[in-house]
Design a protein around this motif. Structure first.
Motif, mmCIF file in Angstrom:
data_model
loop_
_atom_site.group_PDB
_atom_site.id
_atom_site.type_symbol
_atom_site.label_atom_id
_atom_site.label_comp_id
_atom_site.label_asym_id
_atom_site.label_seq_id
_atom_site.Cartn_x
_atom_site.Cartn_y
_atom_site.Cartn_z
ATOM 1 N N ILE A 5 23.590 44.212 47.382
ATOM 2 C CA ILE A 5 24.158 43.624 46.167
ATOM 3 C C ILE A 5 25.646 43.319 46.386
ATOM 4 O O ILE A 5 26.143 42.263 45.992
ATOM 5 C CB ILE A 5 23.950 44.568 44.961
ATOM 6 C CG1 ILE A 5 22.453 44.673 44.648
ATOM 7 C CG2 ILE A 5 24.727 44.091 43.751
ATOM 8 C CD1 ILE A 5 22.120 45.691 43.587
ATOM 9 N N LEU A 6 26.350 44.233 47.038
ATOM 10 C CA LEU A 6 27.764 44.034 47.317
ATOM 11 C C LEU A 6 27.986 42.846 48.241
ATOM 12 O O LEU A 6 28.858 42.018 48.001
ATOM 13 C CB LEU A 6 28.358 45.310 47.916
ATOM 14 C CG LEU A 6 29.849 45.264 48.225
ATOM 15 C CD1 LEU A 6 30.666 45.031 46.966
ATOM 16 C CD2 LEU A 6 30.280 46.544 48.917
ATOM 17 N N SER A 7 27.200 42.732 49.281
ATOM 18 C CA SER A 7 27.358 41.600 50.211
ATOM 19 C C SER A 7 26.966 40.289 49.534
ATOM 20 O O SER A 7 27.569 39.241 49.797
ATOM 21 C CB SER A 7 26.572 41.829 51.491
ATOM 22 O OG SER A 7 25.215 42.041 51.213
ATOM 23 N N ALA A 8 25.962 40.286 48.649
ATOM 24 C CA ALA A 8 25.593 39.075 47.918
ATOM 25 C C ALA A 8 26.724 38.661 46.986
ATOM 26 O O ALA A 8 27.036 37.463 46.850
ATOM 27 C CB ALA A 8 24.298 39.302 47.145
ATOM 28 N N ALA A 9 27.384 39.597 46.345
ATOM 29 C CA ALA A 9 28.506 39.293 45.463
ATOM 30 C C ALA A 9 29.681 38.724 46.243
ATOM 31 O O ALA A 9 30.351 37.783 45.803
ATOM 32 C CB ALA A 9 28.924 40.548 44.695
ATOM 33 N N ILE A 10 29.924 39.260 47.422
ATOM 34 C CA ILE A 10 31.016 38.757 48.268
ATOM 35 C C ILE A 10 30.716 37.336 48.734
ATOM 36 O O ILE A 10 31.583 36.466 48.696
ATOM 37 C CB ILE A 10 31.249 39.704 49.464
ATOM 38 C CG1 ILE A 10 31.832 41.036 48.965
ATOM 39 C CG2 ILE A 10 32.176 39.074 50.489
ATOM 40 C CD1 ILE A 10 31.955 42.094 50.032
#
Length: 98
Positions: A5-10
């Motif tokens: 989720i964090l990498s998708a947001a970035i």
């Protein structure tokens, strides 16, 4: 899962950086038509009001050439020391900005 989720947001956040609006940059060309139909006259034919305004605005200026148009506006080629300039005046000695 948190890393996904964090990498998708970035990734989505970095893509939004490139989503900019472009300004419509049309070049506008302004042209100013001024009357260039000046005819040369003798410097003695320049009115006294114009000569007085010239002495007041440019002390020590020498009137080299004078021109007049049909609106009775004067184009004056002057020299102050080693510098030369062209100034514009009406018949009453008021300076024109052209």
């Amino acid at each position: 899962m948190k890393k996904l989720i964090l990498s998708a947001a970035i990734v989505l956040g970095s893509l939004s950086i490139y989503a900019t609006t472009t300004a419509n940059t049309e070049q506008v060309k302004n042209t100013v038509n001024f009357q260039s139909e000046y005819t040369e006259i003798k410097t003695d034919d320049v009115p006294a009001a114009v000569k007085t305004a010239l002495e007041t605005a440019y002390p020590g200026a020498k009137l080299e050439k004078a021109y007049i148009n049909e609106k009775k506006e004067y184009k004056l080629d002057i020299a102050v020391g080693d510098q030369k300039a062209t100034v514009y005046s009406d018949a009453n000695g008021n300076w024109l900005k052209i």
